[in-house]
Design an enzyme around this catalytic site. Sequence first.
Site, PDB file in Angstrom:
ATOM      1  N   ASP A 199       6.037  12.448  -1.811  1.00 21.55           N
ATOM      2  CA  ASP A 199       6.189  11.000  -1.974  1.00 21.55           C
ATOM      3  C   ASP A 199       6.336  10.299  -0.619  1.00 21.55           C
ATOM      4  O   ASP A 199       6.863  10.882   0.331  1.00 21.55           O
ATOM      5  CB  ASP A 199       7.406  10.717  -2.857  1.00 21.55           C
ATOM      6  CG  ASP A 199       7.418   9.298  -3.385  1.00 21.55           C
ATOM      7  OD1 ASP A 199       6.325   8.690  -3.494  1.00 21.55           O
ATOM      8  OD2 ASP A 199       8.503   8.787  -3.693  1.00 21.55           O
TER       9      ASP A 199
ATOM     10  N   ARG B 251       4.177   4.020   1.771  1.00 20.52           N
ATOM     11  CA  ARG B 251       5.111   3.380   2.712  1.00 20.52           C
ATOM     12  C   ARG B 251       4.827   3.809   4.147  1.00 20.52           C
ATOM     13  O   ARG B 251       4.950   3.026   5.084  1.00 20.52           O
ATOM     14  CB  ARG B 251       6.564   3.687   2.305  1.00 20.52           C
ATOM     15  CG  ARG B 251       7.061   2.820   1.153  1.00 20.52           C
ATOM     16  CD  ARG B 251       8.323   3.356   0.561  1.00 20.52           C
ATOM     17  NE  ARG B 251       8.069   4.564  -0.229  1.00 20.52           N
ATOM     18  CZ  ARG B 251       9.000   5.449  -0.569  1.00 20.52           C
ATOM     19  NH1 ARG B 251      10.241   5.273  -0.172  1.00 20.52           N
ATOM     20  NH2 ARG B 251       8.676   6.507  -1.289  1.00 20.52           N
TER      21      ARG B 251
ATOM     22  N   HIS C 181      -2.479   8.176   2.087  1.00 20.86           N
ATOM     23  CA  HIS C 181      -2.816   9.353   1.264  1.00 20.86           C
ATOM     24  C   HIS C 181      -3.656  10.358   2.063  1.00 20.86           C
ATOM     25  O   HIS C 181      -3.492  11.566   1.916  1.00 20.86           O
ATOM     26  CB  HIS C 181      -3.569   8.928  -0.001  1.00 20.86           C
ATOM     27  CG  HIS C 181      -2.722   8.118  -0.945  1.00 20.86           C
ATOM     28  ND1 HIS C 181      -1.462   8.533  -1.331  1.00 20.86           N
ATOM     29  CD2 HIS C 181      -2.937   6.933  -1.566  1.00 20.86           C
ATOM     30  CE1 HIS C 181      -0.945   7.621  -2.149  1.00 20.86           C
ATOM     31  NE2 HIS C 181      -1.810   6.652  -2.302  1.00 20.86           N
TER      32      HIS C 181
ATOM     33  N   SER D 258       0.363  11.969 -10.602  1.00 23.66           N
ATOM     34  CA  SER D 258       1.136  12.077 -11.844  1.00 23.66           C
ATOM     35  C   SER D 258       0.432  11.342 -12.977  1.00 23.66           C
ATOM     36  O   SER D 258      -0.434  10.491 -12.735  1.00 23.66           O
ATOM     37  CB  SER D 258       2.534  11.486 -11.648  1.00 23.66           C
ATOM     38  OG  SER D 258       2.494  10.078 -11.734  1.00 23.66           O
TER      39      SER D 258
ATOM     40  N   GLU E  34       1.538   9.106 -14.587  1.00 27.66           N
ATOM     41  CA  GLU E  34       1.906   7.681 -14.489  1.00 27.66           C
ATOM     42  C   GLU E  34       1.110   6.973 -13.381  1.00 27.66           C
ATOM     43  O   GLU E  34       1.074   5.748 -13.342  1.00 27.66           O
ATOM     44  CB  GLU E  34       3.405   7.534 -14.181  1.00 27.66           C
ATOM     45  CG  GLU E  34       4.316   7.782 -15.379  1.00 27.66           C
ATOM     46  CD  GLU E  34       4.278   9.221 -15.880  1.00 27.66           C
ATOM     47  OE1 GLU E  34       4.313  10.145 -15.032  1.00 27.66           O
ATOM     48  OE2 GLU E  34       4.181   9.418 -17.103  1.00 27.66           O
TER      49      GLU E  34
ATOM     50  N   ARG F  23      -1.608   2.505 -11.069  1.00 26.08           N
ATOM     51  CA  ARG F  23      -1.736   1.920  -9.728  1.00 26.08           C
ATOM     52  C   ARG F  23      -3.028   1.087  -9.616  1.00 26.08           C
ATOM     53  O   ARG F  23      -3.908   1.219 -10.460  1.00 26.08           O
ATOM     54  CB  ARG F  23      -1.753   3.049  -8.699  1.00 26.08           C
ATOM     55  CG  ARG F  23      -0.418   3.757  -8.690  1.00 26.08           C
ATOM     56  CD  ARG F  23      -0.259   4.606  -7.490  1.00 26.08           C
ATOM     57  NE  ARG F  23       1.075   5.164  -7.463  1.00 26.08           N
ATOM     58  CZ  ARG F  23       1.623   5.695  -6.393  1.00 26.08           C
ATOM     59  NH1 ARG F  23       0.950   5.748  -5.272  1.00 26.08           N
ATOM     60  NH2 ARG F  23       2.833   6.181  -6.438  1.00 26.08           N
TER      61      ARG F  23
ATOM     62  N   LEU G 158      -1.294  33.443  -1.008  1.00 26.38           N
ATOM     63  CA  LEU G 158      -0.506  32.302  -1.490  1.00 26.38           C
ATOM     64  C   LEU G 158      -1.224  31.583  -2.629  1.00 26.38           C
ATOM     65  O   LEU G 158      -2.421  31.299  -2.549  1.00 26.38           O
ATOM     66  CB  LEU G 158      -0.294  31.309  -0.332  1.00 26.38           C
ATOM     67  CG  LEU G 158       0.404  29.986  -0.707  1.00 26.38           C
ATOM     68  CD1 LEU G 158       1.881  30.215  -1.018  1.00 26.38           C
ATOM     69  CD2 LEU G 158       0.243  28.948   0.404  1.00 26.38           C
TER      70      LEU G 158
ATOM     71  N   SER H 290      10.504  11.805 -11.712  1.00 27.37           N
ATOM     72  CA  SER H 290       9.150  11.259 -11.908  1.00 27.37           C
ATOM     73  C   SER H 290       8.248  12.183 -12.725  1.00 27.37           C
ATOM     74  O   SER H 290       7.083  12.394 -12.362  1.00 27.37           O
ATOM     75  CB  SER H 290       8.515  10.900 -10.557  1.00 27.37           C
ATOM     76  OG  SER H 290       9.270   9.906  -9.910  1.00 27.37           O
TER      77      SER H 290
HETATM   78  C1  IPE Z   1       5.753  10.953  -7.786  1.00 25.14           C
HETATM   79  O1  IPE Z   1       5.699   9.883  -6.915  1.00 25.14           O
HETATM   80  C2  IPE Z   1       4.361  11.457  -8.029  1.00 25.14           C
HETATM   81  C3  IPE Z   1       3.747  12.195  -6.935  1.00 25.14           C
HETATM   82  C4  IPE Z   1       4.358  12.601  -5.862  1.00 25.14           C
HETATM   83  C5  IPE Z   1       2.347  12.497  -7.138  1.00 25.14           C
HETATM   84  P1  IPE Z   1       5.586   8.394  -7.442  1.00 25.14           P
HETATM   85  O2  IPE Z   1       5.723   7.509  -6.262  1.00 25.14           O
HETATM   86  O3  IPE Z   1       4.337   8.228  -8.243  1.00 25.14           O
HETATM   87  O4  IPE Z   1       6.821   8.266  -8.425  1.00 25.14           O
HETATM   88  P2  IPE Z   1       7.677   7.010  -8.796  1.00 25.14           P
HETATM   89  O5  IPE Z   1       6.697   5.934  -9.189  1.00 25.14           O
HETATM   90  O6  IPE Z   1       8.431   6.639  -7.564  1.00 25.14           O
HETATM   91  O7  IPE Z   1       8.566   7.470  -9.902  1.00 25.14           O
HETATM   92  C1  IPE Z   2       2.386   9.716  -2.666  1.00 31.26           C
HETATM   93  O1  IPE Z   2       3.211   8.711  -2.286  1.00 31.26           O
HETATM   94  C2  IPE Z   2       2.439  10.062  -4.117  1.00 31.26           C
HETATM   95  C3  IPE Z   2       1.145   9.915  -4.795  1.00 31.26           C
HETATM   96  C4  IPE Z   2       1.055   9.325  -5.933  1.00 31.26           C
HETATM   97  C5  IPE Z   2      -0.060  10.456  -4.206  1.00 31.26           C
HETATM   98  P1  IPE Z   2       3.176   7.237  -2.873  1.00 31.26           P
HETATM   99  O2  IPE Z   2       1.773   6.759  -3.020  1.00 31.26           O
HETATM  100  O3  IPE Z   2       3.999   7.155  -4.094  1.00 31.26           O
HETATM  101  O4  IPE Z   2       3.854   6.457  -1.689  1.00 31.26           O
HETATM  102  P2  IPE Z   2       5.028   5.409  -1.787  1.00 31.26           P
HETATM  103  O5  IPE Z   2       6.130   6.058  -2.577  1.00 31.26           O
HETATM  104  O6  IPE Z   2       4.472   4.213  -2.463  1.00 31.26           O
HETATM  105  O7  IPE Z   2       5.406   5.175  -0.370  1.00 31.26           O
HETATM  106 MG    MG Z   3       5.992   6.879  -4.433  1.00 29.35          MG
END
Ligand code: IPE
Ligand code: IPE
Ligand code: MG
Length: 233
Positions: free
Chosen positions: A14, A18, A31, A59, A61, A65, A125, A190
């Site tokens: 995550d 940001r 990304h 995810s 969810e 986006r 791995l 999440s």
């Molecule tokens: C969790 O991160 C999913 C991944 C790392 C792929 P998110 O940024 O999508 O989760 P929330 O929205 O903060 O719960």
């Molecule tokens: C990566 O981080 C998780 C994925 C869904 C690929 P985010 O895209 O959630 O980044 P933040 O949390 O908005 O910074």
């Molecule tokens: Mg995030």
Amino acid sequence: MGKSVPKHVAIMMDGNGRWGKQRGLTRSEGHYAGAKTMEKIIDASIDLGVEVLTLYAFSSENWSRPMEEVNYLMHLPVKFFKQKLPEFQRRNIVVRISGNLEALPTRTKTALKNAVNETADNTGLIVNFAFNYGGRDDILQAVRHIVKELQDEKMDLTQLNEQVLQQCLYTKELPDPELVIRTGGEKRMSNFLLWQSSSAELYFTDVFFPDFDGPLLEKAVRFYQEKNSELIV
Ligand code: IPE
Ligand code: IPE
Ligand code: MG
């Protein structure tokens, strides 16, 4: 490392968006930087002697986006495996995917399935990409499978136990993760590996995923080892 290393480490990658924003870049550039970091973390996992590395990449969810970001995240595996698959082969890496592949765009699905097939005979791995993964979806699809077996009288209700359900999850042949890491500062599950993480140690770091690296992974492993010092031989 000498001490007992977790066999299965799972990472919620995550903070990419940001990280990008902080640098005046787009979320997609974040990304891309995250994908580059994945390579480093794979290397570090091999060096540490981890057997299974699960990477939460998309995810169930994340479909909510903006379309442009979803499109980029669907394109990333195509780009990633085109570049990295030969090296994965050389390094004896096994690719697995946990998640609902059927709902993905054809090009993404093909790239993921191809990576799994091409590396199936490797023995090093295991890198398990959680892609279009949701813990609730995982349990629900297992339940659907089990109900079908019951209806078809291939299984009797008395045979149903935790192990049977576990064998129906997307992660079926993998051990449960002992260590779950979340980068990016949030302390949430999440919808990640809900069943599988029931006794995992949870490690949170404020570092955005693109800035995560081998020494930080090692630090998380040390945290796990301190918590499990009685297991150390
Ligand atoms: C969790 O991160 C999913 C991944 C790392 C792929 P998110 O940024 O999508 O989760 P929330 O929205 O903060 O719960
Ligand atoms: C990566 O981080 C998780 C994925 C869904 C690929 P985010 O895209 O959630 O980044 P933040 O949390 O908005 O910074
Ligand atoms: Mg995030």
